[in-house]
Structures are given as structure tokens and as C-alpha cells.
Design a protein around this motif. Sequence first.
Motif, PDB file in Angstrom:
ATOM      1  N   LYS A 128     -10.217   3.412  -0.615  1.00 15.66           N
ATOM      2  CA  LYS A 128      -9.755   3.954   0.667  1.00 15.66           C
ATOM      3  C   LYS A 128     -10.398   3.197   1.827  1.00 15.66           C
ATOM      4  CE  LYS A 128      -9.007   8.587  -1.210  1.00 15.66           C
ATOM      5  NZ  LYS A 128      -9.261  10.043  -1.056  1.00 15.66           N
TER       6      LYS A 128
ATOM      7  N   PRO B  62      -1.699   5.434   1.833  1.00 16.32           N
ATOM      8  CA  PRO B  62      -2.895   6.132   1.308  1.00 16.32           C
ATOM      9  C   PRO B  62      -3.932   6.251   2.414  1.00 16.32           C
ATOM     10  CG  PRO B  62      -2.841   3.830   0.578  1.00 16.32           C
ATOM     11  CD  PRO B  62      -1.524   4.096   1.249  1.00 16.32           C
TER      12      PRO B  62
ATOM     13  N   LEU C  53       0.830  -1.207   0.000  1.00 20.57           N
ATOM     14  CA  LEU C  53       0.000   0.000   0.000  1.00 20.57           C
ATOM     15  C   LEU C  53       0.868   1.262   0.000  1.00 20.57           C
ATOM     16  CD1 LEU C  53      -2.786  -1.162   2.469  1.00 20.57           C
ATOM     17  CD2 LEU C  53      -3.091  -0.620   0.029  1.00 20.57           C
TER      18      LEU C  53
ATOM     19  N   TYR D 188      -7.015   0.139  -1.822  1.00 22.64           N
ATOM     20  CA  TYR D 188      -6.362   1.362  -2.284  1.00 22.64           C
ATOM     21  C   TYR D 188      -7.334   2.248  -3.043  1.00 22.64           C
ATOM     22  CZ  TYR D 188      -3.368   4.364  -5.101  1.00 22.64           C
ATOM     23  OH  TYR D 188      -2.794   5.456  -5.714  1.00 22.64           O
ATOM     24  N   GLN D 189      -8.078   1.652  -3.963  1.00 22.97           N
ATOM     25  CA  GLN D 189      -9.022   2.429  -4.775  1.00 22.97           C
ATOM     26  C   GLN D 189     -10.140   3.033  -3.941  1.00 22.97           C
ATOM     27  OE1 GLN D 189      -9.797  -0.837  -7.753  1.00 22.97           O
ATOM     28  NE2 GLN D 189      -9.737   0.880  -9.172  1.00 22.97           N
TER      29      GLN D 189
ATOM     30  N   MET E 182       2.194   1.408  -3.722  1.00 24.80           N
ATOM     31  CA  MET E 182       1.220   1.338  -4.809  1.00 24.80           C
ATOM     32  C   MET E 182       0.964   2.714  -5.420  1.00 24.80           C
ATOM     33  SD  MET E 182      -2.398  -0.754  -4.748  1.00 24.80           S
ATOM     34  CE  MET E 182      -1.587  -2.242  -4.143  1.00 24.80           C
ATOM     35  N   GLY E 183       0.768   3.708  -4.575  1.00 22.85           N
ATOM     36  CA  GLY E 183       0.511   5.058  -5.083  1.00 22.85           C
ATOM     37  C   GLY E 183       1.655   5.593  -5.924  1.00 22.85           C
TER      38      GLY E 183
END
Length: 462
Positions: A421, A458, A125, A418-419, A128-129
Amino acid sequence: MAKKNKFAIIGAGSVSFCPATIGDILLNPSIREADLDIALMDIAPEALKASLGYAKQALKAADREAGLTATTRLKEALEGADFVVSAIELNRYYYWSMDFHIPRRYGFRQVYGENGGPGGMFHALRNMGPTLEIAHAMEEVCPEAWLLNYTNPEAKLIEAVGKLSKTRVVGLCHGEGMGVDQLSQIIQIPREDLDTQVAGLNHFGWFTKIARKSTGEDLYPLLREKEAAMDWLAHWDELGLSRLMLRTFGLYPYPGTNHIGEYIGWSDQMLASALIQYFYDPASEDPWAGGKVPEFIYSFSGNPTSRPLHPDKPVHSAGDPAYAASFTLADSQLHSSGEYGIPIAEAIFFDKPRHIGAVNVPNDGYIPNLPQGMAVEVPALVDGRGIHPVRMDKPLPVAITQMIAAQGAIHQLLIEAYQEKSRNKLLQAMLIDPTVSTYNNAVALINEMCDRQKEILPELYW
């Protein structure tokens, strides 16, 4: 006129992959004939300055001229790139020490914290961003370029890029080569005479073929014979778990216990060094509140406890970012790293077909019975038309397939976390992980890690 070839190295402060990549570029005979540009990019100015100095030394040592730039701006580095090499990590050992320690505090049977288990989830995580930022910038600035990714957790990031961007991506790792070296040592046949094929998950791959290149002889019977005669404690941290997996599941896995064991709930008895990874005394030290980050121990293979009681100078962890020392050509010589990134770039750019032992790509039927789109590790043929993963002739054994497929579900849930949140999606991933302890501990772990790493994770909410 020489063909123009540009490499952008993102995370140029990496003390491992930046020097290795620069060396491989400058030693490659095809690239030597090209009109070469190298762009170095890092968000840390100190690291970028060190890598630029190293690149200048390397160009001089190679007696080579090339366009060379260094920038902290991503899109500037990507402009005109044919290949983008990514090896990014922010404050690596500070966050890794949390990934390794804190899940164990909550009872997770985690032997390592880089790629699998709860530690690997937070690691994924965090990266990933930034990895998706690179991929999306490539879509805009250099849409035909290839992203050659070395950043871990390899499989989770490759799957995210494959599902959330249009960028052409391949994940690269030297674990398969480590496995070939192990086989060579065990069966006492030079690795040059080994013909192998692999399939599986990054850091959880399996040799589906081991043969003698010169004769075609199947070497699995010899491997079983040699393994049965080995001393049980020989290279324990590296080979002990692999030997049990061979005996139990019929195939030999790679690269070694600390990585394989991340995906297995019962592996915590198989890594002797786990108890001293990032060891510190909590009664007198707090590494995450301004204290010193504990020393990173990879395994007992190098006998890390064999050292003076009162050393003359401080001991540094393996891989400490000692930039001045790491970015120095002490003997004015460049060396080939053995990594696959630049050979892949050469094969594509100059249309020089070659076989690559292992690449990480979204599954498109390459491994039967594993989810479509899941990042898998398989061999590949590479040429001017791109990367062509090799399809397995038959599925992996059922037990192996199920262990890997469970990780595929975890990958998907992490991408959704992730997408969206969503801490709830992260909790789902954790509760199906084989190292899980209890529901309450999983919730508490998520809350603590999200607080401790809030400046880099994130946003995630219940």
C-alpha cells in the motif's frame, strides 16, 4: 460418454471478448463433441443480462445445446471450471480518459495510457486487485483450471498473478497477429507463407525470425528493402515508429505506435492522433465531474476526423458499451475471432498439440538476460500436459533487452506498491519510467490520481 468441459467467462459484459469467446467455443470442432457448460459472470447486471441474451442467440445459431448460467457471484461461476476467461474493466473510458490526459498535464511524454507509462501504472493498480481475486478464488474452487487472461495491462497482471498466487495463468493478446499482418502488407507475401517467431514484452514484442514458410528463405533483407521504398506517411500512426525501430535496432517490433510508444520516452512525435485522444475543452467541459466522457480515438488509421460537420446522430467511441447493439447476432452467424484462448483450451483439454504464436508467461529462462519471473511474450507449444513456452536460441540485442528489463523493474515495484500500500514504491516506478518529467510532477500526479480514482484504486499511502 462425451467429455465434460466448462468455461467460466469473467467480465462477461465485455463487448469485445465475451462474444468472441462464445463464438470460438461454439465453432471449435473438438468442443462441439464435448458435454459443454458455459458460466457467465459480471458484476454489472445490465451487462450480464445482455451477454446471456447473446449466448442464447449464439447457441441457437450454432444449433448447439449447452449448460448456460449467468451470475454476479464469482465462486459460483468458477465451480467445476476447466478454463476461466478473464476480460474485466470497470467504467473503462471514464478512467482511461484520466490515464491518458492527466499525466500529460504534468509533462509526462506519454503517447497512450493503457499499458506503459504512468497511465498504464494506474490502469494496472486498478485491475490488479480484481485479477488477483479471480486467481485466489480459482485456487479455492477450481485449482486445476487455467486462467486465460485478456485483461490489460497484460504483462503487469500476469506477473502479479505469477508471483502472488498458485493459479496456472497465461496472458493472451492479438498484437502478434497484427504484426504478422503488417509484415505481410509490407513485403507483399501472404501471411500464410510467413514463418515468424517473436520475443519481448506484451505490446512491445519483436520479430526475431521472419522467413518464407515454403522455402525457408530469411525475409529480413526483403523487409528492409521494401521498408526503405515505402512512402513515409503511409499508415503513419501504425507503422512510422516501427519503421524507425527496425532501422535503429535491427528487428521489427509490434503491434503499432500507440502501444510500442508507451514504453519509449522519445515516441511522442510519432503518434499524430495523440493530441485528439479524449479531446475536450476544459473551459466548458469537465468529464470527471459529471460531464460527458470524451470520445476515444485509437489512431488516425481509420481517419476518425472524416465525418459530417453536423451529424444526424451522436458519434460513439470505438468500443462504447452499447450493449444491445454489441450483443446482437445481426446475420445469425458466428465467426472465429482469431484469438488464442480457445485454441489453447482445445489443445490442453483434448491433448491436441499445436503451436501458438505468442503467450504471456512468467520468464523461466525463455528470454535470456531478462529477469526471472518477469512476464514476457514468447511463442509456445501447447498439448495435454499444458503450455510449453519456446526458449530463445540467443538473447535479444542489448538495447532491446535494456528497454524491456526497465519495464520488468517497474512491474516489480508496482506489485510491491500494491502489496505494501505504498505510494513511495509507485513513485520509484514512476521515476525510472522513460516518460517521466520531474520529481515534483510525479509526486503531484500520484496524489491527484489517487484522489480522483480512490473508489477503485487500492489504498496507497506515503
